[in-house]
Each structure stands twice: as structure tokens, then as C-alpha cells.
Design a protein around this motif. Structure first.
Motif, PDB file in Angstrom:
ATOM      1  N   THR A   1       0.815   1.047  -3.129  1.00 42.82           N
ATOM      2  CA  THR A   1       0.893   1.124  -1.667  1.00 42.82           C
ATOM      3  C   THR A   1       2.112   0.367  -1.153  1.00 42.82           C
TER       4      THR A   1
ATOM      5  N   ARG B   1       0.244   6.235  -0.014  1.00 45.51           N
ATOM      6  CA  ARG B   1      -0.856   6.068   0.939  1.00 45.51           C
ATOM      7  C   ARG B   1      -2.159   6.330   0.206  1.00 45.51           C
TER       8      ARG B   1
ATOM      9  N   LEU C   1      -4.237   8.131  -4.349  1.00 43.27           N
ATOM     10  CA  LEU C   1      -3.033   7.735  -3.627  1.00 43.27           C
ATOM     11  C   LEU C   1      -2.061   8.904  -3.625  1.00 43.27           C
TER      12      LEU C   1
END
Length: 92
Positions: free
Chosen positions: A38, A43, A55
Motif C-alpha cells: 500500500t 489499494r 490489492l
């Protein structure tokens, strides 16, 4: 002189998958891996199950949109139980 990196999306898919498993090996700290990703621009997209995190990172690359996905499976003690990286290009 050979190019520095994958020349086709198939090569890029394999390279990314290998990179993810080398950077974040099974048995390493899952929270640290997720935090590092991250911090690098990924994200979190939610979880596929209580012990999995998804992610994603996207970018435009010429006529293509590249989406990079990482799924991190966590064990009860917070370690990476399994991890997979996938690249999905969408080109015009």
C-alpha cells in the motif's frame, strides 16, 4: 543488446508473479507485506475471505490499461500462507 525486461504481456505476467512470491515469501509477515504494497501505491480492494487480502494497482501504458493484483492469504499467526500476483492488461 537485449532489452531490459519482458517483451510480451505473457512474459510480464510471469515476471510479476515471480517478483511477488520472491519479495513476499510464504512465512513472512502478512501485515508488513500489505503495508509495503500500500505504501508503494497498491489499494486494498477487500478480502476474498476473512484471511485473505486483495490489492490492486493500475496504470496506463500506451494504448493499454494494466491492472496488477496481489492476493495475500494469511495464517492465524499473521504470516503469509499463500500469495499470488497477476497482471491483467486491457488494450485497445
Amino acid at each position: 543488446m537485449s532489452p531490459k525486461g519482458p517483451r510480451t504481456y505473457e512474459e510480464a505476467r510471469q515476471t510479476f508473479a515471480q517478483f511477488v512470491t520472491a519479495m513476499f515469501p510464504v512465512g513472512s509477515d502478512a501485515k508488513d507485506a500489505i503495508s509495503r504494497m500500500t505504501n508503494a501505491g497498491f489499494r486494498t480492494e477487500g478480502a476474498t475471505a476473512l484471511n485473505k487480502a486483495e490489492l490492486v494497482w493500475s496504470r496506463n501504458a500506451g494504448p493499454c490499461l494494466e491492472r496488477y493484483f496481489v492476493v495475500v492469504g494469511q495464517s492465524a499467526d499473521g504470516k503469509i500462507a499463500d500469495i499470488a500476483g497477476q497482471l491483467y492488461p486491457a488494450c485497445l
